[in-house]
Design an enzyme around this catalytic site. Structure first.
Site, short mmCIF file in Angstrom:
data_model
loop_
_atom_site.label_atom_id
_atom_site.label_comp_id
_atom_site.label_asym_id
_atom_site.label_seq_id
_atom_site.Cartn_x
_atom_site.Cartn_y
_atom_site.Cartn_z
NE ARG A 173 26.46 -1.23 -30.88
CZ ARG A 173 25.14 -1.29 -30.92
NH1 ARG A 173 24.45 -0.40 -31.60
NH2 ARG A 173 24.48 -2.23 -30.27
CE1 TYR A 205 8.34 29.89 -42.28
CE2 TYR A 205 7.80 27.75 -41.36
CZ TYR A 205 7.95 29.12 -41.22
OH TYR A 205 7.72 29.69 -39.99
CG MET A 265 8.63 24.15 -34.09
SD MET A 265 9.23 25.50 -33.07
CE MET A 265 10.71 26.00 -33.92
CE LYS A 279 17.49 -0.54 -27.32
NZ LYS A 279 18.61 -1.34 -27.82
#
Ligand SMILES: *Cc1c(COP(=O)(O)O)cnc(C)c1O
Length: 359
Positions: free
Chosen positions: A132, A255, A303, A34
């Protein structure tokens, strides 16, 4: 060219699958692929997993991708189908469904003849306390009895809430419920073990085990490394140095000027960031591996870039840095960022280049 790269080691993947076979020699293996094989890329993993007995996926789309890549293995949809329409694809592509609620049972009954005729099994999920998915202990016997009477081949399926903590009291409750249902519905095939449970409870392997994270060479346990479990990391995530700076005591980096140097040091800027899936969250000091040796990540993750300490290291521009892999385990990067290896692997962006290493 910017070269953040994800290497997928086919031999390591095969090795880990063989570890599952060693640990659970009498069970069939449903390899969990998955979320694009836990971020490793189904396309690059399929050949190495060819000796598995079956695959497990979370969505119809994931199953169709496996078929598109040529897999003829049985495939189980671990959450079943999400609407009646999906039954057409289930039958066309021979997919096996989990049923965890009554509506799915009805959808299945509508297509009973075709489903049974194709030899597909139905996986009936027990909710043994995780709350669940699944039928509670007092409803599941009726569901199984009904489906068996209708001619379906049933597999009793259960999932642990605390398999990574073997001494957790919930485990015994879940096991007792499973064994009770197994007995009441005998004969019936059974499956309850994910990676952690495969290690913890050999006596619960039953007919199918469902390894996920261990196949990819990350640890299901917070207190055991993959090396201790004799597993090999499949993914190596790297990026390259694009700038080198010498800074003085009192100079800050990145930053928020979040890091300030205590003394003169050499730093390197590496072209990787949270835009690639490298985590920015910070719980404790994080590291990367340079020439197989750990060195600090300095300041905030941007980023597209990070800074690392390269004082005293022999590096130059374009040098490759290991973000995670053999030397810096993904589980340790996750721990430094308040998460688990599973999440970091799954949430890589599609910016890094992907390369499969054949054995
Ligand atoms: C994801 C999943 C697994 C595999 O779990 P790991 O901890 O990765 O081994 C097994 N069973 C089910 C139902 C799952 O959803």
């Amino acid at each position: 060219m910017r070269q953040a790269t994800v290497y997928i080691d086919s031999a390591a993947l095969q090795y880990n699958l063989n570890r599952v076979k060693q640990l659970a020699p009498n069970s069939k293996i449903v390899s969990m692929v998955k979320a694009n094989a836990y971020g490793h890329g189904v396309k690059d993993c399929l050949a190495a997993l060819n000796n598995t007995d079956a695959f497990g996926v979370a969505t119809l789309e994931e199953a169709l991708e496996l078929r598109a890549q040529g897999s003829k293995h049985p495939i189980t949809l671990i959450e079943g189908i999400f609407n009646a329409n999906e039954m057409h694809a289930v039958l066309q592509h021979q997919l096996e469904c989990v049923v965890h609620q009554q509506q799915q049972v009805e959808w299945l009954l509508q297509y009973k003849a075709e489903y049974i005729q194709q030899g597909l099994k139905v996986w009936i999920k027990l909710n043994s306390g995780m709350n669940r998915l699944g039928f509670k202990i007092d409803e599941i016997i009726d569901v199984i009895t009904h489906l068996k009477t209708e001619g379906f081949h049933c597999v009793l399926a259960m999932h642990f809430a605390n398999a990574d903590v073997p001494e957790h009291p919930m485990n015994q409750q879940q096991i007792q419920q499973l064994l009770t249902i197994k007995e009441s519905c005998a004969p019936i095939e059974v499956s309850c073990c994910n990676s952690a449970a495969i290690f913890n409870w050999p006596e619960l392997h039953f007919d199918y085990v469902r390894p996920g994270i261990m196949l990819y060479g990350a640890s299901p346990f917070a207190d055991k490394t993959v090396h201790e479990l004799d597993l090999k990391p499949v993914m190596t995530f790297t990026a390259r140095i694009i700038a080198l700076n010498h800074i003085q005591a009192g100079d800050s980096v990145g930053y928020g000027s979040w890091f300030t140097a205590d003394e003169a040091m050499d730093i390197a800027i590496v072209s990787i960031g949270y835009g690639d899936g490298y985590p920015r969250a910070y719980i404790k000091q994080n590291y990367v591996a340079v020439n197989g040796r750990l060195t600090r990540v300095i300041g905030r993750v941007s980023m597209d870039m990070i800074a690392i300490d390269v004082t005293g290291l022999n590096v130059s521009l374009d040098h490759e840095v290991e973000l995670w892999g053999q030397h810096r385990l993904v589980d340790d990067v996750a721990e430094a960022n308040g998460t688990i290896g599973y999440e970091l692997l799954c949430r890589l962006s599609n910016r890094p280049i992907r390369r499969k290493i054949e054995n």
